[in-house]
Write a protein that holds these residues in place. Structure first.
Motif, PDB file in Angstrom:
ATOM      1  N   ILE A 120       0.287  23.022  34.379  1.00 53.42           N
ATOM      2  CA  ILE A 120       0.630  24.244  35.101  1.00 53.42           C
ATOM      3  C   ILE A 120       0.223  25.444  34.263  1.00 53.42           C
ATOM      4  N   CYS A 141       1.332  29.101  33.759  1.00 53.01           N
ATOM      5  CA  CYS A 141       2.531  29.881  34.049  1.00 53.01           C
ATOM      6  C   CYS A 141       2.165  31.367  34.016  1.00 53.01           C
ATOM      7  N   PRO A 201       3.109  30.463  39.570  1.00 58.09           N
ATOM      8  CA  PRO A 201       2.371  29.399  38.874  1.00 58.09           C
ATOM      9  C   PRO A 201       1.066  29.040  39.577  1.00 58.09           C
ATOM     10  N   SER A 202       0.196  28.402  38.816  1.00 57.82           N
ATOM     11  CA  SER A 202      -1.009  27.825  39.404  1.00 57.82           C
ATOM     12  C   SER A 202      -1.214  26.440  38.814  1.00 57.82           C
ATOM     13  N   ALA A 203      -1.856  25.577  39.601  1.00 59.41           N
ATOM     14  CA  ALA A 203      -2.150  24.220  39.151  1.00 59.41           C
ATOM     15  C   ALA A 203      -3.475  24.234  38.401  1.00 59.41           C
ATOM     16  N   MET A 221       5.338  23.356  42.287  1.00 59.65           N
ATOM     17  CA  MET A 221       5.381  23.125  40.849  1.00 59.65           C
ATOM     18  C   MET A 221       6.518  22.155  40.499  1.00 59.65           C
ATOM     19  N   THR A 264       5.758  18.677  41.137  1.00 57.18           N
ATOM     20  CA  THR A 264       4.787  18.113  40.210  1.00 57.18           C
ATOM     21  C   THR A 264       5.414  17.723  38.877  1.00 57.18           C
ATOM     22  N   ALA A 309      10.587  22.858  35.621  1.00 55.88           N
ATOM     23  CA  ALA A 309      10.032  24.011  36.336  1.00 55.88           C
ATOM     24  C   ALA A 309      10.904  25.244  36.125  1.00 55.88           C
ATOM     25  N   GLU A 311       0.833  29.003  28.624  1.00 54.82           N
ATOM     26  CA  GLU A 311       0.869  27.566  28.856  1.00 54.82           C
ATOM     27  C   GLU A 311       1.844  26.927  27.881  1.00 54.82           C
TER      28      GLU A 311
END
Length: 285
Positions: free
Chosen positions: A93, A95, A137-139, A155, A158, A164, A195
Motif C-alpha cells: 500500500i 499511504c 491509499p493506493s495499491a 485497503m 487487503t 489499515a 510507505e
C-alpha cells in the motif's frame, strides 16, 4: 521478509553478508507518468537521501535506518546517497495524506466530489486547502504500471482492518508533524506518500524515502492561491514540461517519454536544492 521498496530510481542490495539489513542507494534517475526518464537530475540521489534522513530525525515514528556513514559501513562510492536499513515486510500500500486538493485527487473530485471514496464539499478548486487532512491509499503496481487509488475499505480487505487503521493513523501523524515544520519554513506540504513495513519484532516501521520532492508536493506558501497550478519545489515541474506542447510527447501513444532539455534538468535540480535548503536550513554542497 520483503526488502524495502526497490525501483529503477533506488537499488536495494544485500549488505556485508547480513540477512537483517540491506543497502538502499538512491540514484539520480527520475520518473514521471510511470516512466523512468532517460535524463538524470544531478545530485538528486544525494538530496533525497539527505532530506529523508533529516525528516527521519524530525518525526517521532519508528524508521528503518541503521547506518548512514562510511565509518558505520556505508561504501565510500555511494556515501551521501545510501543508507543501511533494516529489512522490512512491506505493506503493498502507498499511504497518501492530502491536505490540499490537486493531482489525481482533483481529477476524481471533479467527477464525483470524492477522493478515494471520501466525500468533499462543493466549491473546491485546484490548490484548495481541505478542512482537515485526508488519508487516500493506493495499491502498489508493478514498475511501469499505474498505482491504483483505492478506498480505505479496499485497503482493509487487503491487509486487515487493524493494520489499515494503524497505517492511516501513522500517515496522518507524519503529515501533521511535517506540514507544521514545512509551514514554519514558508513551504506548504500539499500532500505526501509514505510507505510502511513490519520489522522482525512486529513493529510497524516507516521505510523508503520520506517527505522528499519525489514523494511530496511542496509549494511556496507566499505564492499559494487556489484556482490554478502552484509554484512548486518538486518534480511537478518535470510532469508539467512532459505534458506541455514543448515536449512534443503524446502520453497516449505508448512512446517512451522524451529526454529532458538541459534547462529543464537544471531548473529541476534547482527546485530540489531549494526544497532541501529551505526545509533543513542547511546549505547543499
Amino acid at each position: 521478509m520483503v526488502e524495502p521498496v526497490e525501483t529503477p530510481e533506488t537499488s536495494v542490495t544485500p549488505f556485508a553478508g547480513r540477512e537483517d539489513v540491506v543497502l538502499v542507494v538512491a540514484s539520480d534517475r527520475i520518473s514521471a507518468f510511470d516512466q523512468i526518464l532517460a535524463s538524470e537530475i544531478p545530485d538528486k540521489g544525494r538530496i533525497l537521501t539527505q532530506l529523508s534522513l533529516w525528516w527521519f530525525d524530525q518525526l517521532h515514528v519508528a524508521n528503518h535506518v541503521v547506518a548512514t556513514t562510511v565509518e558505520d559501513g556505508v561504501p565510500a562510492a555511494v556515501a551521501g546517497r545510501a543508507m543501511v536499513c533494516r529489512r522490512l515486510d512491506m505493506f503493498p500500500i502507498e499511504c497518501i495524506a492530502r491536505g490540499y486538493l490537486t493531482g489525481s485527487g482533483l481529477a476524481e473530485y471533479r467527477q464525483s466530489r470524492t477522493v478515494c471514496g471520501l466525500p468533499l464539499p462543493d466549491g473546491l478548486e485546484d490548490g484548495s486547502r481541505l478542512g482537515e487532512a485526508i488519508f487516500t491509499p493506493s495499491a502498489k503496481a508493478e514498475v511501469g504500471e499505474h498505482d491504483e487509488n483505492i478506498t480505505f475499505a479496499a485497503m482493509a480487505d487487503t491487509i486487515g482492518q487493524t493494520p489499515a487503521e494503524q497505517l492511516r493513523a501513522l500517515t496522518l501523524e507524519v503529515y501533521a508533524r511535517a506540514e507544521q515544520i514545512a509551514r514554519e519554513r514558508g513551504i506548504i506540504l500539499a500532500d505526501t506518500k509514505v510507505e510502511f513495513g513490519v520489522d522482525p519484532e512486529g513493529v510497524i516501521t516507516l521505510g523508503d524515502e520520506v517527505l522528499t520532492p519525489d514523494s511530496s508536493r511542496f509549494w511556496d506558501a507566499t505564492l499559494w492561491a487556489p484556482g490554478h497550478a502552484q509554484a512548486s519545489f518538486d518534480k511537478q515541474y518535470v510532469r508539467d514540461w512532459l505534458a506541455g506542447p514543448a515536449s512534443g510527447w503524446d502520453r497516449a501513444s505508448n512512446a517512451p517519454a522524451p529526454a529532458l532539455p538541459a534547462d529543464v534538468v537544471a531548473r529541476t535540480r534547482a527546485r530540489y536544492v531549494e526544497a532541501y535548503e529551505r526545509l533543513t536550513g542547511r546549505h547543499f554542497v
